[in-house]
Design a protein around this motif. Structure first.
Motif, PDB file in Angstrom:
ATOM      1  N   ARG A 168       0.837  -1.206   0.000  1.00 46.35           N
ATOM      2  CA  ARG A 168       0.000   0.000   0.000  1.00 46.35           C
ATOM      3  C   ARG A 168       0.870   1.253   0.000  1.00 46.35           C
ATOM      4  O   ARG A 168       0.606   2.212  -0.726  1.00 46.35           O
ATOM      5  CB  ARG A 168      -0.918   0.005   1.225  1.00 46.35           C
ATOM      6  CG  ARG A 168      -2.019  -1.036   1.205  1.00 46.35           C
ATOM      7  CD  ARG A 168      -3.013  -0.781   2.339  1.00 46.35           C
ATOM      8  NE  ARG A 168      -3.991  -1.851   2.446  1.00 46.35           N
ATOM      9  CZ  ARG A 168      -3.900  -2.871   3.283  1.00 46.35           C
ATOM     10  NH1 ARG A 168      -2.852  -2.956   4.101  1.00 46.35           N
ATOM     11  NH2 ARG A 168      -4.842  -3.803   3.323  1.00 46.35           N
TER      12      ARG A 168
ATOM     13  N   VAL B  24      -3.452   4.034  -5.413  1.00 42.19           N
ATOM     14  CA  VAL B  24      -4.000   3.350  -4.238  1.00 42.19           C
ATOM     15  C   VAL B  24      -4.073   1.864  -4.544  1.00 42.19           C
ATOM     16  O   VAL B  24      -4.482   1.467  -5.640  1.00 42.19           O
ATOM     17  CB  VAL B  24      -5.413   3.866  -3.900  1.00 42.19           C
ATOM     18  CG1 VAL B  24      -6.037   3.049  -2.766  1.00 42.19           C
ATOM     19  CG2 VAL B  24      -5.366   5.339  -3.528  1.00 42.19           C
TER      20      VAL B  24
ATOM     21  N   SER C 135      -5.665  -1.691  -2.907  1.00 41.89           N
ATOM     22  CA  SER C 135      -6.621  -2.147  -1.900  1.00 41.89           C
ATOM     23  C   SER C 135      -6.694  -3.663  -1.901  1.00 41.89           C
ATOM     24  O   SER C 135      -6.682  -4.297  -2.962  1.00 41.89           O
ATOM     25  CB  SER C 135      -8.011  -1.586  -2.189  1.00 41.89           C
ATOM     26  OG  SER C 135      -7.970  -0.176  -2.331  1.00 41.89           O
TER      27      SER C 135
ATOM     28  N   ARG D 223     -11.911   6.378  -7.807  1.00 39.83           N
ATOM     29  CA  ARG D 223     -11.018   5.224  -7.946  1.00 39.83           C
ATOM     30  C   ARG D 223     -11.330   4.496  -9.245  1.00 39.83           C
ATOM     31  O   ARG D 223     -12.390   3.896  -9.401  1.00 39.83           O
ATOM     32  CB  ARG D 223     -11.161   4.282  -6.755  1.00 39.83           C
ATOM     33  CG  ARG D 223     -10.601   4.855  -5.467  1.00 39.83           C
ATOM     34  CD  ARG D 223     -10.416   3.801  -4.401  1.00 39.83           C
ATOM     35  NE  ARG D 223      -9.823   4.357  -3.199  1.00 39.83           N
ATOM     36  CZ  ARG D 223      -9.493   3.651  -2.125  1.00 39.83           C
ATOM     37  NH1 ARG D 223      -9.706   2.338  -2.115  1.00 39.83           N
ATOM     38  NH2 ARG D 223      -8.948   4.225  -1.075  1.00 39.83           N
TER      39      ARG D 223
END
Length: 329
Positions: free
Chosen positions: A144, A153, A155, A293
């Motif tokens: 991360r 980003v 996840s 996102r």
């Protein structure tokens, strides 16, 4: 190195070593869609649109991600050799560089840079079965942080969503294989044996999952009779960016490569799963506009035995002169 006004111009030997590191980056179907032009003050980085996959990647998103991965390697290699890279990005129109790395002042590489550069030659996409081992939270936190460093980003996919994403990947692969143009495009980059400096061989593609859990790209070359058991609960990660244009894709590629190198340092194997991101309606299902996102890559990570190296073209094939012509030896 020669210094003037605080700027360092690496030697030709160092520049060549840094470019060799750049071309060791991963790329979609091992197309290696990058070109470089060495100048007195820096290195121009281009996309090689002749190596784009017009069916699977019509917008060039995966092409830019691939070039971004090479750009990250080049940045790290220059820094490891004591030269601070100064990045200047451009729109990357046809014929224009997508980025230029200027030769900056002297800089001392830290332990992280040295470790990541040391992992460049050991990082290989691994499509084989992974061990039934849990990836430690501390390692996931490092991944991360690596993505965040490059403005993206990453996840962890919750177990409740994992099967849905794997199902999307299988649906995408089936849909893609229903397109004859896609099949012809795929056939141009999959080779029965080693010999070319690009593309994928059957050995690199690996075996088929006997349980059908892991959706490997179906190239029509895998031996369905030699299916093997893969891990039953794969660890999946999604790398995303706030925007969804070529600068974001280039940023995603740098973040992806920093994550992959960090994973390699931690003895972690990784495999991109791109099929659901190559089918627009399926990619939209994974997009969270409210959170800004846009998914750029799905990664399967875990612990596995090493795999063979995928081939690379000779460096001179990726170099262009000031006139725009390919450099030949």
């Amino acid at each position: 190195m020669h210094a003037a006004s605080g700027v360092v111009r690496p030697s030709n030997r160092v520049i060549a070593a840094c470019l060799e590191a750049a071309v060791a980056a991963p790329s979609v179907m091992n197309t290696q869609p990058w070109r470089f032009r060495v100048r007195r003050t820096g290195i121009d980085v281009f996309v090689d649109r002749a190596r784009q996959l017009p069916v699977a990647d019509p917008d060039g998103r995966e092409m830019f991600i691939s070039v971004g991965a090479a750009l990250l390697n080049l940045r790290l290699a220059l820094l490891e050799h004591g030269c601070q890279p100064v990045i200047r990005r451009s729109p990357g129109g046809h014929g224009d560089p997508v980025a230029t790395i200027g030769f900056g002042p002297p800089a001392a590489p830290d332990a992280t840079v040295r470790a990541l550069v040391g992992a460049i030659g050991r990082r290989h996409t691994n499509r084989r079965p992974y061990a039934e081992l849990v990836v430690p939270v501390s390692v996931l936190d490092e991944l991360r942080a690596a993505a965040t460093t490059e403005g993206a980003v990453i996840s962890l996919v919750h177990p409740a969503s994992r099967n849905a994403i794997l199902s999307l990947a299988r649906c995408a692969d089936e849909q893609l294989r229903g397109d004859e143009q896609y099949l012809r495009e795929l056939a141009g980059w999959v080779h029965p044996a080693a010999g070319r400096g690009d593309g994928l061989t059957a050995a690199a593609l690996g075996a088929v999952d006997a349980a059908g859990v892991i959706p490997l790209r179906d190239t029509g070359t895998q031996d369905l009779t030699s299916a093997v058991r893969f891990e039953s609960h794969p660890t999946l990660l999604i790398l995303s960016t706030a925007g969804d244009a070529s600068p974001d894709w280039l940023r995603a590629g740098q973040a992806l490569q920093r994550c992959l190198l960090t994973a390699t340092v931690r003895q972690l194997a990784a495999q991109p799963i791109t099929q659901p991101l190559e089918v627009t309606p399926l990619r939209q299902l994974l997009t969270d506009l409210a959170a800004h996102r846009h998914p750029q890559m799905i990664l399967r990570v875990g612990y596995a035995k090493p795999v063979p190296v995928t081939p690379r073209r000779p460096l001179q094939h990726a170099l262009v002169s000031d006139s725009g012509q390919q450099v030949t030896s």
